[in-house]
Design an enzyme around this catalytic site. Structure first.
Site, mmCIF file in Angstrom:
data_model
loop_
_atom_site.group_PDB
_atom_site.id
_atom_site.type_symbol
_atom_site.label_atom_id
_atom_site.label_comp_id
_atom_site.label_asym_id
_atom_site.label_seq_id
_atom_site.Cartn_x
_atom_site.Cartn_y
_atom_site.Cartn_z
ATOM 1 C CB SER A 1 -0.953 0.020 1.389
ATOM 2 O OG SER A 1 -0.206 0.006 2.524
ATOM 3 C CB SER B 1 16.338 -8.298 6.317
ATOM 4 O OG SER B 1 16.999 -7.933 7.460
ATOM 5 C CE1 TYR C 1 12.562 -2.410 11.265
ATOM 6 C CE2 TYR C 1 15.011 -1.627 11.476
ATOM 7 C CZ TYR C 1 13.886 -1.976 10.688
ATOM 8 O OH TYR C 1 14.288 -2.067 9.359
ATOM 9 C CE LYS D 1 12.710 -5.458 8.826
ATOM 10 N NZ LYS D 1 11.946 -5.950 7.932
#
Length: 270
Positions: A11, A131, A145, A149
């Protein structure tokens, strides 16, 4: 060869850029996201739009079933859906931390589980996990975060070894700085979580550093080309990196002892 491709997080940002270019390359494109209204532009171009929440199993199963019903196969999965939850580890609620992992790790893993049986049947498939260089090095205020990852990188390595025997390749893309709405959202979230805590001065430095990086960030097309390579290569690399400071940062992380690397990073937050 025309491939059936699913891109999550289509999106906005890189996901939307991936969809536009790969559609132009002649592939059959499915774009998935929660915000279907934000994909009207790519729907008009010919992308087949799916409403999908990568934290909701039912919507993921429904999306994959729709593709198989329509196309009979799925050749490429681009796990692009993700976001950055920023804030000092002391300040971030465990509920928010779990949601970060749900989106960035478990959503990608579940979709991989769903597509592998169909890829195995065709003895061909590509699972491309988006990633970050933040999956190889960790900065302060982004612990959860980075944890997501780092986990995605490890998951990709294990999965690659497991499914290679079935003709399925697993590829990791590690972007550095790329122009998108991502950084603005991350900084806004950072201020909400840690902007009025003992970490305020660090937050201010981080925000300043992000603004400088944004000014030099690469266009999404840099990462689009990496995804194209991962799809088109007869035998793709296991990892591709690109974008602002991606290769220098990864090299410095490899070269320097941890504490020296920490000092170098902290110097950018003053």
């Amino acid at each position: 060869m025309k491939k059936v491709i699913l891109i999550t997080g289509a999106s906005a940002g890189m996901g939307k850029a991936f969809a536009k270019q790969l559609l132009q390359d002649g592939h059959i494109l499915y774009g998935a996201a929660r915000r279907v209204d934000k994909m009207e532009d790519i729907r008009l171009l010919g992308v087949k739009v799916l409403e999908m929440d990568v934290t909701d199993d039912e919507s993921m199963v429904k999306g994959i079933n729709t593709i198989i019903k329509n196309e009979g196969r799925i050749d490429v999965l681009v796990n692009n859906a993700g976001f950055g939850s920023y804030g000092a580890i002391e300040d971030v609620s465990i509920a928010d931390a779990k949601y970060q992992l749900d989106v960035n790790v478990f959503g990608a893993a579940r979709l991989a589980q769903l597509v592998i049986p169909y890829m195995r049947k065709e003895h061909f498939g590509r699972i491309i996990n988006i990633s970050s260089i933040g999956g190889k090095l960790a900065m302060p205020l982004g612990g959860w975060y980075h944890a997501s990852k780092f986990a995605l990188e490890a998951l990709s390595d294990s999965l690659r070894a497991e499914v290679e025997q079935f003709g399925i390749d697993v590829v990791v893309i590690e972007p550095g700085g790329v122009k998108s709405e991502w950084s603005g959202i991350a900084v806004d979230n950072l201020y909400k979580v840690s902007g009025n805590t003992k970490y305020k001065s660090m937050v201010d430095g981080f925000s300043s550093g992000f603004k400088k990086a944004d000014a030099n960030s690469a266009e999404p097309e840099i990462i689009v080309k990496l995804v194209q390579k991962a799809i088109e290569a007869k035998k793709p690399k296991t990892r591709y990196s690109g974008g602002y400071m991606a290769k220098p940062a990864l090299f410095m992380k490899w070269l320097l002892p941890d504490r020296i690397f920490d000092k170098m990073m902290m110097s950018q937050l003053k």
